[in-house]
Design a protein around this motif. Structure first.
Motif, mmCIF file in Angstrom:
data_model
loop_
_atom_site.group_PDB
_atom_site.id
_atom_site.type_symbol
_atom_site.label_atom_id
_atom_site.label_comp_id
_atom_site.label_asym_id
_atom_site.label_seq_id
_atom_site.Cartn_x
_atom_site.Cartn_y
_atom_site.Cartn_z
ATOM 1 N N LEU A 6 -4.480 -1.798 -1.138
ATOM 2 C CA LEU A 6 -5.299 -0.773 -1.777
ATOM 3 C C LEU A 6 -5.853 -1.278 -3.104
ATOM 4 C CD1 LEU A 6 -3.006 2.268 -1.007
ATOM 5 C CD2 LEU A 6 -5.255 1.819 -0.007
ATOM 6 N N LYS A 7 -4.993 -1.976 -3.826
ATOM 7 C CA LYS A 7 -5.404 -2.503 -5.121
ATOM 8 C C LYS A 7 -6.540 -3.511 -4.948
ATOM 9 C CE LYS A 7 -3.251 -4.069 -9.319
ATOM 10 N NZ LYS A 7 -1.971 -4.129 -9.994
ATOM 11 N N VAL A 48 -5.402 6.391 -6.130
ATOM 12 C CA VAL A 48 -4.448 5.283 -6.239
ATOM 13 C C VAL A 48 -5.085 4.139 -7.030
ATOM 14 C CG1 VAL A 48 -3.279 3.471 -4.925
ATOM 15 C CG2 VAL A 48 -3.068 5.833 -4.218
ATOM 16 N N THR A 76 -15.080 -0.991 1.618
ATOM 17 C CA THR A 76 -13.782 -0.923 0.918
ATOM 18 C C THR A 76 -13.282 0.516 0.878
ATOM 19 O OG1 THR A 76 -14.771 -0.669 -1.290
ATOM 20 C CG2 THR A 76 -14.244 -2.909 -0.585
ATOM 21 N N GLU A 77 -14.220 1.457 0.685
ATOM 22 C CA GLU A 77 -13.807 2.853 0.590
ATOM 23 C C GLU A 77 -13.356 3.405 1.940
ATOM 24 O OE1 GLU A 77 -17.057 4.813 -1.356
ATOM 25 O OE2 GLU A 77 -16.724 3.710 -3.219
ATOM 26 N N GLU A 132 2.582 4.901 -6.338
ATOM 27 C CA GLU A 132 3.538 4.613 -5.263
ATOM 28 C C GLU A 132 3.873 5.871 -4.463
ATOM 29 O OE1 GLU A 132 4.699 1.927 -3.890
ATOM 30 O OE2 GLU A 132 3.516 0.702 -5.271
ATOM 31 N N LEU A 175 -8.654 -3.749 -2.382
ATOM 32 C CA LEU A 175 -9.884 -3.092 -1.919
ATOM 33 C C LEU A 175 -10.606 -2.428 -3.083
ATOM 34 C CD1 LEU A 175 -8.621 -1.569 1.445
ATOM 35 C CD2 LEU A 175 -10.312 -3.384 1.157
ATOM 36 N N ASN A 176 -9.830 -1.785 -3.941
ATOM 37 C CA ASN A 176 -10.397 -1.146 -5.126
ATOM 38 C C ASN A 176 -11.096 -2.184 -6.008
ATOM 39 O OD1 ASN A 176 -10.746 0.684 -7.338
ATOM 40 N ND2 ASN A 176 -8.810 -0.022 -8.199
ATOM 41 N N GLN A 204 -3.620 2.624 -10.482
ATOM 42 C CA GLN A 204 -3.262 1.200 -10.592
ATOM 43 C C GLN A 204 -4.061 0.535 -11.712
ATOM 44 O OE1 GLN A 204 -4.064 0.018 -6.526
ATOM 45 N NE2 GLN A 204 -1.899 0.032 -5.986
ATOM 46 N N ILE A 229 1.188 6.696 -2.060
ATOM 47 C CA ILE A 229 1.185 5.737 -0.952
ATOM 48 C C ILE A 229 2.328 6.038 0.022
ATOM 49 C CG2 ILE A 229 1.579 3.320 -0.360
ATOM 50 C CD1 ILE A 229 0.135 2.645 -3.038
ATOM 51 N N LEU A 287 1.059 -2.406 1.460
ATOM 52 C CA LEU A 287 -0.032 -1.431 1.432
ATOM 53 C C LEU A 287 -0.581 -1.228 0.015
ATOM 54 C CD1 LEU A 287 -1.810 0.652 2.765
ATOM 55 C CD2 LEU A 287 0.059 2.280 2.659
ATOM 56 N N SER A 288 0.318 -1.141 -0.957
ATOM 57 C CA SER A 288 -0.157 -0.893 -2.325
ATOM 58 C C SER A 288 -1.034 -2.048 -2.815
ATOM 59 C CB SER A 288 1.015 -0.665 -3.278
ATOM 60 O OG SER A 288 1.804 -1.819 -3.361
ATOM 61 N N PHE A 320 -7.313 7.294 -1.756
ATOM 62 C CA PHE A 320 -7.624 5.884 -1.999
ATOM 63 C C PHE A 320 -8.149 5.672 -3.411
ATOM 64 C CE2 PHE A 320 -11.126 2.685 -1.933
ATOM 65 C CZ PHE A 320 -10.317 1.559 -1.975
ATOM 66 N N ARG A 342 -15.129 -2.744 -6.918
ATOM 67 C CA ARG A 342 -15.627 -2.723 -8.294
ATOM 68 C C ARG A 342 -16.347 -4.023 -8.650
ATOM 69 N NH1 ARG A 342 -11.252 -1.428 -11.337
ATOM 70 N NH2 ARG A 342 -10.689 -3.612 -11.434
ATOM 71 N N LEU A 402 -6.515 3.598 5.612
ATOM 72 C CA LEU A 402 -5.129 3.137 5.481
ATOM 73 C C LEU A 402 -4.171 4.294 5.188
ATOM 74 C CD1 LEU A 402 -5.647 -0.185 3.495
ATOM 75 C CD2 LEU A 402 -4.991 0.063 5.877
ATOM 76 N N GLY A 423 -10.176 1.686 2.923
ATOM 77 C CA GLY A 423 -9.096 2.175 2.055
ATOM 78 C C GLY A 423 -8.622 3.556 2.477
ATOM 79 N N GLU A 424 -9.570 4.451 2.728
ATOM 80 C CA GLU A 424 -9.196 5.799 3.178
ATOM 81 C C GLU A 424 -8.443 5.735 4.506
ATOM 82 O OE1 GLU A 424 -9.437 8.245 1.330
ATOM 83 O OE2 GLU A 424 -10.968 7.608 -0.099
#
Lengths: 152, 135
Positions: free
Chosen positions: A101-102, B83, A142-143, B129, A104-105, B87, B132, A97-98, B80, A109, A149, A146-147
């Motif tokens: 998210l990374k 995080v 993506t937003e 983390e 998607l962010n 990161q 999440i 998941l992390s 979102f 961008r 999730l 992301g939300e």
């Protein structure tokens, strides 16, 4: 006569370099962990991702004919290899998941800032060029994805 | 006559005592815990104030810096987005991209020591983390 020898030399060298370089990254089609297959991506975004991202960022690369000819093939193969390493939509469901998210962010961008698709790509694939509205659609996806999730 | 004085005195004494029990909240930046529950430990805050806050706060002049990160708005972000910012912070610092080299040439005192880098990177990573995991 001298000119003819030059032409032959160039052809021989050209022929020879076709034997060099790594094999192109494999094309394996839509896998069971694919993003579009495993999540509810809005149809408009699906189209954008497929035409502007999936050639490099998935295992569904459509290599044009010139991508098989060295030295262009070396550049294309390297780009696809590195693109998949950074983000491969075919492996999406496998990601933590992390990591999702990374990514998607980052997608948001880089698409927003026009860094992606890489500028050479739309030069050769005109349909891959993203309009401002297209970019907005992807960023908003993506937003919202992301939300979502966080509320699963 | 006496009774009239006793009550106000008693009440003010009571009020003063109660104030003593109430923990002093951050007086400088009061809105720290609004939308998400991000808590910035004092040690981390100190490093942020020294090296980051100057460009990354409401009212700073560089729009680019503010678009990328504004510490004053951090707690108002969705999970979102927060995080993502955390990161990014960890990445940008570990890559040595922040504070920018150009900026440090003029303000060497704002540079991060290796220890401070580690502190920020670990905090940002852990905070992300935690958000999440708690989702």
């Amino acid at each position: 006569m001298k000119k003819l020898w030059w032409i032959i030399l160039v052809l021989v060298v050209f022929g020879f370099i076709q034997l060099l370089g790594k094999r192109p990254p494999a094309v394996t089609g839509t896998g069971s962990n694919d993003l579009i297959r495993t999540s509810h991506v809005p149809q408009q975004v699906v189209t954008l991702l497929r035409t502007s991202c999936y050639d490099c960022h998935s295992n569904e690369t459509h290599y044009p004919w010139y991508a098989h000819v060295a030295p262009v093939s070396w550049l294309v193969n390297r780009d696809v290899r590195e693109a998949r390493k950074a983000l491969n939509f075919s492996n999406w469901a496998d990601l933590k998941l992390s990591r999702k998210l990374k990514m998607l962010n980052k997608i948001g961008r880089e698409v927003d800032e026009g860094e992606m698709p890489m500028f050479v790509y739309p030069l050769m694939h005109r349909q891959a060029k993203l309009s401002a509205a297209d970019r907005k659609l992807i960023v908003e996806w993506t937003e919202s994805y992301g939300e979502s999730l966080f509320s699963e | 006559m006496r009774k009239k004085i006793i009550l106000p005195v008693f009440l003010s004494a009571l009020a003063l005592t109660m104030m003593g029990f109430m923990k002093p909240t951050h007086t400088e930046k009061p809105d720290k815990m609004k939308k998400n529950n991000l808590v910035i430990p004092a040690k981390v805050q100190q490093v942020i104030d020294q090296s980051c806050y100057g460009c990354h706060h409401s009212g700073a002049k560089s729009e680019k810096a503010l678009k990328a990160l504004n510490f004053d708005k951090l707690t108002k972000l969705t999970k979102f987005k927060l995080v993502g910012k955390l990161q990014d912070m960890a990445d940008v610092i570990s890559d040595g991209d922040m504070p920018p080299k150009k900026f440090l040439a003029k303000h060497p005192e704002k540079g991060l020591s290796e220890q401070q880098k580690t502190l920020l990177i670990n905090w940002a990573g852990k905070a992300a983390e935690e958000i999440i995991e708690k989702k």
